[in-house]
Design a protein around this motif. Sequence first.
Motif, short mmCIF file in Angstrom:
data_model
loop_
_atom_site.label_atom_id
_atom_site.label_comp_id
_atom_site.label_asym_id
_atom_site.label_seq_id
_atom_site.Cartn_x
_atom_site.Cartn_y
_atom_site.Cartn_z
N LYS A 78 0.83 -1.21 0.00
CA LYS A 78 0.00 0.00 0.00
C LYS A 78 0.87 1.26 0.00
N ASP A 79 1.93 1.23 0.78
CA ASP A 79 2.83 2.38 0.86
C ASP A 79 3.51 2.67 -0.48
N ALA A 80 3.54 1.68 -1.37
CA ALA A 80 4.23 1.81 -2.66
C ALA A 80 3.27 2.07 -3.81
N TYR A 81 2.02 2.46 -3.51
CA TYR A 81 1.06 2.92 -4.53
C TYR A 81 0.64 1.83 -5.52
N VAL A 82 0.70 0.59 -5.12
CA VAL A 82 0.27 -0.50 -6.00
C VAL A 82 -1.26 -0.57 -6.03
N ASP A 83 -1.81 -0.93 -7.19
CA ASP A 83 -3.27 -1.03 -7.35
C ASP A 83 -3.75 -2.46 -7.57
N ILE A 84 -3.01 -3.23 -8.37
CA ILE A 84 -3.49 -4.54 -8.81
C ILE A 84 -2.46 -5.62 -8.48
N LEU A 85 -2.93 -6.73 -7.92
CA LEU A 85 -2.09 -7.90 -7.66
C LEU A 85 -2.44 -8.99 -8.65
N LEU A 86 -1.48 -9.37 -9.49
CA LEU A 86 -1.67 -10.54 -10.35
C LEU A 86 -1.30 -11.74 -9.50
N ASN A 87 -2.29 -12.51 -9.09
CA ASN A 87 -2.09 -13.51 -8.04
C ASN A 87 -1.49 -14.80 -8.59
N ILE A 88 -0.24 -14.65 -9.06
CA ILE A 88 0.46 -15.79 -9.64
C ILE A 88 1.94 -15.65 -9.31
N GLY A 89 2.57 -16.77 -8.99
CA GLY A 89 3.99 -16.76 -8.66
C GLY A 89 4.31 -17.87 -7.69
N PRO A 90 5.59 -18.21 -7.52
CA PRO A 90 5.99 -19.26 -6.59
C PRO A 90 5.48 -18.98 -5.17
#
Length: 417
Positions: A53-65
């Motif tokens: 949140k502190d880094a201004y992110v909007d969308i999480l692509l929920n994929i990854g190890p």
Amino acid sequence: MRFFRSIHCLIVVLTLLTSLQVSAQKKKEEFLISIYSPPPAKFLNDKQYQVLKDAYVDILLNIGPGVKSDKEGNLQTLDLARKYGFKVYVFDGRLSLGDDKIREMVSDYKAHPALGGYYITDEPDSARLKSAVDLMNKVKKLDPEKDAYINHLPDWAVNNYEHGFLERYIKLAGKENINYLAYDNYPYKRKQKLEKTYFNNLDIIRRVGLKYNIKTSSCLQSFGMYVSGVEELRRPKADEIRMNVYSNLAYGIKNPVWYPYWTQDNMSSITMSLCVIDSAGVKTDMYEPFRQMNGEMKRLGKTLINLDAQEVYHTGDSLWLGTVRPPADFILKIQDEKADFILSRLVAKSSGEEYVMVVNRSFKQSRKMTFQVKDSVKKMKEISKINGKPVKSSFRAETHQITESFLPGEGKLFQIN
């Protein structure tokens, strides 16, 4: 009775106005920042989501190890994302198990307020393109309000990329079903090299996006990579990250996607460098440039989301593949034609108001540069990276010149009057 009829009419009118207001809010475009590889399942907690949140992110692509991509894992991510105001693109293995499972999958997530879309697939080649679009369209029919996301290969990986691949994709999918024309092409190669098709790819995506009126999306490089012990991509420094960001903005990208956010371990023959967050959940030295660039993009994005990059030019001694020099009558004429800059003319979709973005293409040195401004320009205001509003620039009307200092890779956006 007349009184009650009046009250009824008033209620109908108010309901209609409210409906129109909600509809208008839904259609309002936003400049959104996404990440691949969000915190994995064992780090799904408030601490890590506050860092995001502190880094201004909007969308999480929920994929990854380490990311749980089943129903339980996606719902846990959605619930925590809702608390912090994020949207999630769910990735669910049921997508490949037939129509009944797809319906079941969409039904499980469709009503969740944090759902932003569905992650369909990554980098389909020409042979896989139709099957990928078929899955995308099945999901869109079940949930037309949400994005069904496909990320594409770069231009060097596909023959006849612009017309035979990207335009084929748009015709198969229907442009109304595509939220973003998305792709990846990471610029920072081994031995200090820059990917030779980097700007050419950006320009192809820009042209196709304009032609079909589709917003464009590009991956930003937040990793280095070794394959069988040989460096293939170098870990970018802060100045390189800045150039990656501002060159994307100059070409009209509306959804930058960082790949990846979380450092990935245990990848057999592939070794990935430290990314924004290490595998133990600790910020690396990349976090602060990541946060700062996101903040600047969000503030400039209030203006950029409504602009089309109509023309993009490059200056400097040697031009890259797919780049051209500005014409003699361009808005700005650079004082030192050997200096490496990107000059982009952007136009507001509704008003036709003009803007120009100037980017220091060098990610190695700062520059102070003077530009001669076209005589027809009476005013130039800079769009502030602090508050996103027009502020006074160094433009001098009596000489029609503007002189600005640029950090390595830095860009500045100016409003033209």
